[in-house]
Design a protein around this motif. Structure first.
Motif, mmCIF file in Angstrom:
data_model
loop_
_atom_site.group_PDB
_atom_site.id
_atom_site.type_symbol
_atom_site.label_atom_id
_atom_site.label_comp_id
_atom_site.label_asym_id
_atom_site.label_seq_id
_atom_site.Cartn_x
_atom_site.Cartn_y
_atom_site.Cartn_z
ATOM 1 N N ALA A 106 0.827 -1.210 0.000
ATOM 2 C CA ALA A 106 0.000 0.000 0.000
ATOM 3 C C ALA A 106 0.863 1.263 0.000
ATOM 4 O O ALA A 106 0.534 2.239 -0.667
ATOM 5 C CB ALA A 106 -0.935 0.000 1.209
ATOM 6 N N ASP A 107 1.967 1.239 0.745
ATOM 7 C CA ASP A 107 2.834 2.412 0.848
ATOM 8 C C ASP A 107 3.848 2.527 -0.290
ATOM 9 O O ASP A 107 4.492 3.563 -0.433
ATOM 10 C CB ASP A 107 3.598 2.377 2.176
ATOM 11 C CG ASP A 107 2.729 2.747 3.364
ATOM 12 O OD1 ASP A 107 1.700 3.417 3.155
ATOM 13 O OD2 ASP A 107 3.080 2.367 4.494
ATOM 14 N N ASN A 108 3.999 1.462 -1.061
ATOM 15 C CA ASN A 108 4.993 1.438 -2.137
ATOM 16 C C ASN A 108 4.359 0.905 -3.412
ATOM 17 O O ASN A 108 4.556 -0.256 -3.790
ATOM 18 C CB ASN A 108 6.174 0.542 -1.735
ATOM 19 C CG ASN A 108 6.873 1.019 -0.486
ATOM 20 O OD1 ASN A 108 7.747 1.865 -0.543
ATOM 21 N ND2 ASN A 108 6.467 0.485 0.658
ATOM 22 N N PRO A 111 12.264 -0.822 -7.059
ATOM 23 C CA PRO A 111 13.408 -0.110 -7.626
ATOM 24 C C PRO A 111 13.870 1.017 -6.695
ATOM 25 O O PRO A 111 13.106 1.924 -6.378
ATOM 26 C CB PRO A 111 12.885 0.434 -8.947
ATOM 27 C CG PRO A 111 11.407 0.472 -8.798
ATOM 28 C CD PRO A 111 11.042 -0.587 -7.816
ATOM 29 N N GLY A 112 15.099 0.901 -6.207
ATOM 30 C CA GLY A 112 15.744 1.993 -5.476
ATOM 31 C C GLY A 112 15.406 2.195 -4.017
ATOM 32 O O GLY A 112 16.285 2.435 -3.213
ATOM 33 N N ARG A 113 14.121 2.076 -3.642
ATOM 34 C CA ARG A 113 13.722 2.442 -2.277
ATOM 35 C C ARG A 113 12.433 1.728 -1.886
ATOM 36 O O ARG A 113 11.530 1.571 -2.696
ATOM 37 C CB ARG A 113 13.502 3.952 -2.212
ATOM 38 C CG ARG A 113 13.237 4.503 -0.839
ATOM 39 C CD ARG A 113 13.292 6.042 -0.894
ATOM 40 N NE ARG A 113 13.266 6.610 0.425
ATOM 41 C CZ ARG A 113 12.164 7.034 1.035
ATOM 42 N NH1 ARG A 113 11.003 6.965 0.435
ATOM 43 N NH2 ARG A 113 12.237 7.538 2.251
ATOM 44 N N LEU A 114 12.371 1.321 -0.608
ATOM 45 C CA LEU A 114 11.183 0.659 -0.075
ATOM 46 C C LEU A 114 10.982 1.145 1.354
ATOM 47 O O LEU A 114 11.922 1.128 2.155
ATOM 48 C CB LEU A 114 11.384 -0.858 -0.090
ATOM 49 C CG LEU A 114 10.205 -1.726 0.286
ATOM 50 C CD1 LEU A 114 9.189 -1.734 -0.854
ATOM 51 C CD2 LEU A 114 10.671 -3.134 0.561
ATOM 52 N N VAL A 115 9.773 1.611 1.670
ATOM 53 C CA VAL A 115 9.477 2.135 3.006
ATOM 54 C C VAL A 115 8.450 1.245 3.693
ATOM 55 O O VAL A 115 7.433 0.884 3.106
ATOM 56 C CB VAL A 115 8.936 3.584 2.932
ATOM 57 C CG1 VAL A 115 8.589 4.098 4.305
ATOM 58 C CG2 VAL A 115 9.938 4.493 2.256
ATOM 59 N N VAL A 116 8.733 0.899 4.947
ATOM 60 C CA VAL A 116 7.799 0.142 5.780
ATOM 61 C C VAL A 116 7.364 1.085 6.896
ATOM 62 O O VAL A 116 8.194 1.541 7.681
ATOM 63 C CB VAL A 116 8.482 -1.114 6.383
ATOM 64 C CG1 VAL A 116 7.499 -1.898 7.227
ATOM 65 C CG2 VAL A 116 9.096 -1.978 5.293
ATOM 66 N N ARG A 117 6.072 1.388 6.935
ATOM 67 C CA ARG A 117 5.559 2.349 7.921
ATOM 68 C C ARG A 117 4.769 1.627 9.020
ATOM 69 O O ARG A 117 3.830 0.873 8.739
ATOM 70 C CB ARG A 117 4.669 3.382 7.251
ATOM 71 C CG ARG A 117 5.434 4.328 6.378
ATOM 72 C CD ARG A 117 4.562 5.468 5.853
ATOM 73 N NE ARG A 117 5.357 6.378 5.056
ATOM 74 C CZ ARG A 117 5.528 6.272 3.743
ATOM 75 N NH1 ARG A 117 4.920 5.300 3.068
ATOM 76 N NH2 ARG A 117 6.281 7.133 3.103
ATOM 77 N N LYS A 118 5.131 1.928 10.244
ATOM 78 C CA LYS A 118 4.454 1.368 11.408
ATOM 79 C C LYS A 118 2.954 1.664 11.365
ATOM 80 O O LYS A 118 2.132 0.785 11.600
ATOM 81 C CB LYS A 118 5.087 1.951 12.673
ATOM 82 C CG LYS A 118 4.403 1.548 13.939
ATOM 83 C CD LYS A 118 5.035 2.220 15.141
ATOM 84 C CE LYS A 118 4.229 1.902 16.376
ATOM 85 N NZ LYS A 118 4.785 2.482 17.580
ATOM 86 N N SER A 119 2.593 2.893 11.050
ATOM 87 C CA SER A 119 1.184 3.298 11.070
ATOM 88 C C SER A 119 0.346 2.493 10.074
ATOM 89 O O SER A 119 -0.793 2.115 10.378
ATOM 90 C CB SER A 119 1.052 4.793 10.783
ATOM 91 O OG SER A 119 1.596 5.110 9.511
ATOM 92 N N THR A 120 0.890 2.206 8.906
ATOM 93 C CA THR A 120 0.142 1.441 7.905
ATOM 94 C C THR A 120 -0.008 -0.015 8.347
ATOM 95 O O THR A 120 -1.068 -0.616 8.163
ATOM 96 C CB THR A 120 0.824 1.523 6.527
ATOM 97 O OG1 THR A 120 1.079 2.898 6.219
ATOM 98 C CG2 THR A 120 -0.052 0.931 5.445
ATOM 99 N N ILE A 121 1.034 -0.575 8.943
ATOM 100 C CA ILE A 121 0.939 -1.946 9.451
ATOM 101 C C ILE A 121 -0.118 -2.020 10.550
ATOM 102 O O ILE A 121 -0.929 -2.944 10.588
ATOM 103 C CB ILE A 121 2.306 -2.450 9.971
ATOM 104 C CG1 ILE A 121 3.295 -2.576 8.807
ATOM 105 C CG2 ILE A 121 2.148 -3.794 10.686
ATOM 106 C CD1 ILE A 121 4.716 -2.897 9.225
ATOM 107 N N GLU A 122 -0.131 -1.019 11.432
ATOM 108 C CA GLU A 122 -1.132 -0.999 12.504
ATOM 109 C C GLU A 122 -2.546 -0.931 11.945
ATOM 110 O O GLU A 122 -3.451 -1.595 12.461
ATOM 111 C CB GLU A 122 -0.863 0.176 13.449
ATOM 112 C CG GLU A 122 0.365 -0.021 14.294
ATOM 113 C CD GLU A 122 0.706 1.160 15.187
ATOM 114 O OE1 GLU A 122 1.408 0.939 16.180
ATOM 115 O OE2 GLU A 122 0.277 2.305 14.882
#
Length: 89
Positions: free
Chosen positions: A23-25, A42-53
């Motif tokens: 969802a975030d990427n 490609p290049g960058r991947l973000v894992v967000r605590k708020s989205t997992i919650e």
């Protein structure tokens, strides 16, 4: 641009983590295999605590993610709220 990736054991808990990462990427691609899920970007991947919650419906400590983590590639930048994989140039 080189890909970064993260791979998790495939189980009930990681379904929400994978859904949140995708969802975030929107540029990321999940490779679903029988025992694991590998997410390439490609290049960058973000894992967000708020989205997992939001996906899990409960509080989540990003350190919990390491329980089901198999492997990853990229430079890691980790805070209490985000876990980022990228390649520095």
């Amino acid at each position: 641009m080189s890909n970064v990736f993260i791979a998790f054991q495939k189980n009930e808990e990681t379904r929400a983590i994978v859904a949140a990462i995708l969802a975030d990427n929107p540029h990321a691609v999940a490779n679903d295999q029988p025992a694991m899920v590998k997410i390439d970007a490609p290049g960058r991947l973000v894992v967000r605590k708020s989205t997992i919650e939001e996906e899990m419906g409960r509080e989540f400590d990003l350190q919990e993610m390491h329980i089901n983590l198999i492997t990853l590639t990229g430079n890691i930048d980790e805070t209490e709220d985000e876990f980022t994989l990228s390649w520095s140039h």
